[in-house]
Structure formats: structure tokens, C-alpha cells
Write a protein that holds these residues in place. Structure first.
Motif, short mmCIF file in Angstrom:
data_model
loop_
_atom_site.label_atom_id
_atom_site.label_comp_id
_atom_site.label_asym_id
_atom_site.label_seq_id
_atom_site.Cartn_x
_atom_site.Cartn_y
_atom_site.Cartn_z
N GLY A 84 26.92 41.02 53.42
CA GLY A 84 28.18 41.26 54.12
C GLY A 84 29.04 42.20 53.33
O GLY A 84 28.70 42.61 52.22
N LEU A 85 30.20 42.55 53.88
CA LEU A 85 31.12 43.41 53.15
C LEU A 85 31.62 42.70 51.89
O LEU A 85 31.82 43.31 50.84
N LEU A 86 31.83 41.40 52.02
CA LEU A 86 32.25 40.59 50.89
C LEU A 86 31.26 39.46 50.72
O LEU A 86 30.37 39.26 51.56
N LYS A 87 31.40 38.69 49.66
CA LYS A 87 30.53 37.54 49.48
C LYS A 87 31.30 36.39 48.84
O LYS A 87 32.29 36.59 48.13
N PHE A 88 30.82 35.19 49.13
CA PHE A 88 31.40 34.01 48.50
C PHE A 88 31.04 34.00 47.02
O PHE A 88 29.99 34.50 46.62
N PRO A 89 31.88 33.38 46.20
CA PRO A 89 31.49 33.15 44.80
C PRO A 89 30.22 32.31 44.78
O PRO A 89 30.01 31.46 45.66
N ASP A 90 29.36 32.52 43.80
CA ASP A 90 28.09 31.80 43.74
C ASP A 90 28.31 30.30 43.78
O ASP A 90 29.12 29.75 43.03
N GLY A 91 27.55 29.64 44.66
CA GLY A 91 27.59 28.19 44.74
C GLY A 91 28.80 27.62 45.44
O GLY A 91 29.01 26.42 45.41
N GLN A 92 29.60 28.46 46.09
CA GLN A 92 30.82 27.97 46.73
C GLN A 92 30.97 28.56 48.13
O GLN A 92 30.50 29.64 48.41
N VAL A 93 31.63 27.79 49.01
CA VAL A 93 32.05 28.32 50.30
C VAL A 93 33.57 28.17 50.33
O VAL A 93 34.09 27.12 50.67
N THR A 94 34.26 29.19 49.91
CA THR A 94 35.71 29.14 49.81
C THR A 94 36.27 30.54 50.00
O THR A 94 35.65 31.53 49.61
N SER A 95 37.44 30.61 50.61
CA SER A 95 38.09 31.90 50.80
C SER A 95 38.81 32.36 49.53
O SER A 95 39.29 33.48 49.46
N ASN A 96 38.87 31.49 48.54
CA ASN A 96 39.48 31.86 47.27
C ASN A 96 38.46 32.57 46.39
O ASN A 96 37.34 32.10 46.22
N GLY A 97 38.84 33.69 45.86
CA GLY A 97 37.95 34.39 44.93
C GLY A 97 36.80 35.11 45.58
O GLY A 97 35.72 35.23 44.98
N LEU A 98 36.97 35.59 46.80
CA LEU A 98 35.90 36.36 47.45
C LEU A 98 35.56 37.57 46.58
O LEU A 98 36.43 38.19 45.98
N GLU A 99 34.28 37.90 46.54
CA GLU A 99 33.80 38.96 45.66
C GLU A 99 33.31 40.17 46.45
O GLU A 99 32.91 40.04 47.61
N PRO A 100 33.32 41.35 45.84
CA PRO A 100 32.81 42.54 46.53
C PRO A 100 31.33 42.40 46.88
O PRO A 100 30.55 41.84 46.11
N GLY A 101 30.97 42.88 48.06
CA GLY A 101 29.58 42.94 48.48
C GLY A 101 29.26 44.38 48.80
O GLY A 101 29.21 45.23 47.92
N LEU A 102 29.08 44.67 50.08
CA LEU A 102 28.87 46.06 50.49
C LEU A 102 30.19 46.83 50.49
O LEU A 102 30.19 48.05 50.56
N ALA A 103 31.28 46.12 50.42
CA ALA A 103 32.60 46.75 50.22
C ALA A 103 33.02 46.53 48.78
O ALA A 103 32.82 45.45 48.22
N THR A 104 33.59 47.55 48.17
CA THR A 104 34.01 47.45 46.77
C THR A 104 35.48 47.08 46.63
O THR A 104 35.90 46.54 45.61
N GLU A 105 36.27 47.40 47.65
CA GLU A 105 37.68 47.05 47.62
C GLU A 105 38.22 47.00 49.04
O GLU A 105 37.66 47.60 49.96
N TRP A 106 39.32 46.26 49.22
CA TRP A 106 39.91 46.12 50.55
C TRP A 106 41.39 45.81 50.41
O TRP A 106 41.84 45.27 49.41
N ASN A 107 42.16 46.17 51.45
CA ASN A 107 43.59 45.89 51.45
C ASN A 107 44.10 45.87 52.87
O ASN A 107 43.44 46.36 53.79
N VAL A 108 45.28 45.29 53.05
CA VAL A 108 45.91 45.25 54.37
C VAL A 108 47.20 46.03 54.31
O VAL A 108 47.91 46.02 53.30
#
Length: 357
Positions: A84-108
């Protein structure tokens, strides 16, 4: 929920590394668990062979399309092949601490509606389908949203109003309302997986031939027997040390456990019952239970008396002995919830046990 196992190869000093990400084990009860049978199979032996054999709780698969798959035997392969564009931290399903995947950075943007994602450059699709670009992102997200696709995950993107390609490595997504959790919808899970537009245009059927950007490349399917993937030497995150990943179809729990104990597989999936967890631990295995998973809820019809009275609802809520329920189900496989998690998390339809060296 991502499970990444790292085992040290004592001879070479390198890590055996593989992804088995399970966020949706569509089963009745359960939790994801990693179980390490140290007394039966040594991690160094697996690293030397550079192969991983995994026993999945299924007779066969129905699809390998990431925008449709929900079952055991499918999700292990999809997560190894797709991202995906982003990924969950290893071993977790949480919206906190999402990590870069196919996207390196994002903003609103200041309007709270316009999201911009910068994409990773140089990422290659499997089997020579070219470089990953913003066109693939637009195609993938619109594919899930499109009612004609009939993806079971289409509701995840209901808030998305439009997807625009700014340049080959920039995508802009506009939402119909402020949605702070949008990045969590674009992780390596269900609707968030990115597929190749070029492969789709060439007539590739993702149901039987996954074309992803992930660390493993799909190579072989044997009906009612197995699936085999090979390590992607050109993976942008570094070639995996495990060079062959085989998913063996074993629908019977006892058969999978016996295969693990005898060394015929290095990883298995088990229903997360307390007795199974205890048995695995007593056998010298390390069990890693993953969550969140199934959520059992009591819903009130507020239009029906006496449930329209908040005092009655509070009394019913107070009468539930959560501690006793947890004790009955098992302290390692159940946890008390006061209210359900967000919809995008409660989509994890089952908790399962995963056993591995």
C-alpha cells in the motif's frame, strides 16, 4: 496486522526475513499468533535452506485479487506480493505511527480535504510490468471505489471525492469531508493494496496471477495443494533472505499441528483458543498473539422501550461481567472492550493463531 519474523542465522550472521501479514483471518474466533517450535526446527536450518513452508487453514483458495480476498491461504500471498501507499508498524494494526510504503511522504492541505502523497521512485512491478507510478495509484483506488468492480471494500473509500495524478510520482486525493484517518485507509490492507494498471490493461487476471511490488513474486499454484512464491531480488526494500515461500493447504487443525511438530512446515495457523495456546507453549513454542480482531458487541435499539432510557442502558452495560467473559474465553485470546473500534479496524473478521519458527 503485520507479522515480520526475524531469525538470526548463526553461521552467516545475517537475518532470515519474511512478511506474513494477517489483518483479516475471516474465522469465527481467534487471534493471530506466532509460535516458535525451538525444540523441533532450528531457525538456522530454515535460514540455511532459505525456504519457508506455511500451513494455512484452508482446502483451497478462491481469489488472489487483493481487492476481493478475505480468506486464509489468500491473504498470506497477497501481503507478500502487494503493498500500500503506507503500512502499519510491524506486528500492529494501529493508525498511530503509520510508516512509509509506496509513498514516502504525505500531507493534508489547509482545507483539510486535499491530501498529497509523494511516491517512491524506481519501484518495479513483478514480471517486467514496468515502474510503479501515480497512474497505478489512481487506477487502484478508483478500481476499488467503482461500483462495477463490486469490491467488498468499496465502502472504505466512500469519503474519497477524486484522485488526481499531479506528476508520475505525486498523487492528490480530495475527500468530500474532513477525514483525518484517510492515511489509515491507504495501508497494506484490503482496499489499500496497489495493483498494476499496465498489467490490468494487458489483460492480466489478478484473481489467478498477482502482479505486485512486494518482496515475493508469485510463481506456482497447485489446486487444493499449495502456492509457491520466490524472493524478489529487485525489491526496493532489499532482497529477502528467504528465497522460497510455500503456502500449503491444510484445513485440519490437527494435521497442521502435527506437520509443525514433525518439521514438515516451519509455520502454521491455528484457531486462537486458550487450550491451543497453552499446548503450544507447553511444547516449547513461543506464541505471539496479534490483535485487534473479532469484536463481539451488544447493540441497543434506542427506539424501543425500555432501551430508549439511558438509565436502563447503563444498567445493562454495568451488569456485564467483562472479567468473567475474558476468563471464560481465555486471558491470552480475549480482552475487554468498552466500545467498538473504528469501522476500518473492525473489518478484521477473525483472530487466528499463527505458528512459526
Amino acid at each position: 496486522m503485520a507479522i515480520r519474523s526475524h531469525k538470526q542465522n548463526q553461521k552467516k550472521g545475517t537475518k532470515m526475513q519474511f512478511n506474513i501479514t494477517r489483518r483479516n483471518f475471516n474465522l469465527a474466533l481467534g487471534t493471530v499468533a506466532l509460535v516458535a517450535p525451538s525444540g523441533f526446527v532450528r531457525a538456522a536450518e530454515v535460514a540455511d535452506k532459505q525456504t519457508l513452508r506455511y500451513g494455512a487453514a484452508t482446502d483451497d483458495i478462491t481469489t488472489l485479487d487483493p481487492h476481493f480476498a478475505v480468506s486464509s491461504g489468500e491473504l498470506e500471498v497477497i501481503d507478500a506480493c502487494y503493498e500500500g501507499l503506507l503500512k502499519f508498524p510491524d506486528g500492529q494494526v494501529t493508525s498511530n505511527g503509520l510508516e512509509p510504503g509506496l509513498a514516502t511522504e504525505w500531507n493534508v492541505g489547509n482545507d483539510g480535504l486535499t491530501w498529497t502523497f509523494k511516491l517512491r521512485k524506481g519501484v518495479q512491478w513483478h514480471d517486467g510490468h514496468g515502474e510503479f507510478t501515480a497512474e497505478d495509484v489512481k487506477f487502484s483506488l478508483e478500481r476499488v471505489k467503482d461500483a462495477k468492480t463490486a469490491s467488498p471494500f468499496s465502502d472504505s473509500f466512500a469519503v474519497i471525492a477524486s484522485i488526481s495524478v499531479v506528476d508520475p510520482y505525486t498523487v492528490q486525493i480530495k475527500t468530500s469531508e474532513v477525514e483525518p484517518s484517510l492515511p489509515a485507509l491507504l495501508v497494506n490492507y484490503q482496499a489499500g493494496y496497489i495493483v498494476s494498471k499496465r498489467a490490468a490493461d494487458a489483460g492480466i487476471d489478478f484473481k489467478t496471477r498477482p502482479i505486485g511490488t512486494g518482496p515475493f513474486i508469485y510463481k506456482e499454484y497447485r489446486p487444493r495443494e499449495s502456492e509457491t512464491l520466490f524472493g524478489n531480488s529487485a525489491y526496493w526494500g532489499g532482497a529477502p533472505t528467504v528465497q522460497q515461500f510455500t503456502v500449503l493447504f491444510m484445513s485440519d487443525d490437527s494435521t497442521r499441528e502435527l506437520a509443525l511438530r514433525s518439521g514438515d512446515v516451519e509455520a502454521i495457523e491455528l484457531p486462537a483458543r486458550q487450550d491451543a495456546v497453552d499446548r503450544m507453549r507447553e511444547a516449547g513454542m513461543t506464541v505471539d498473539l496479534m490483535s485487534p480482531a473479532n469484536t463481539f458487541s451488544m447493540l441497543f435499539n434506542l427506539k424501543q422501550k425500555p432501551l430508549d432510557d439511558i438509565k436502563v442502558r447503563r444498567a445493562l452495560a454495568g451488569a456485564i461481567d467483562r472479567a468473567t467473559l475474558v476468563k471464560f474465553l481465555g486471558k491470552d485470546v480475549a480482552a475487554a472492550e468498552v466500545s467498538p473500534p473504528a469501522n476500518w479496524l473492525s473489518g478484521a473478521h477473525g483472530r487466528r493463531a499463527l505458528c512459526t519458527v
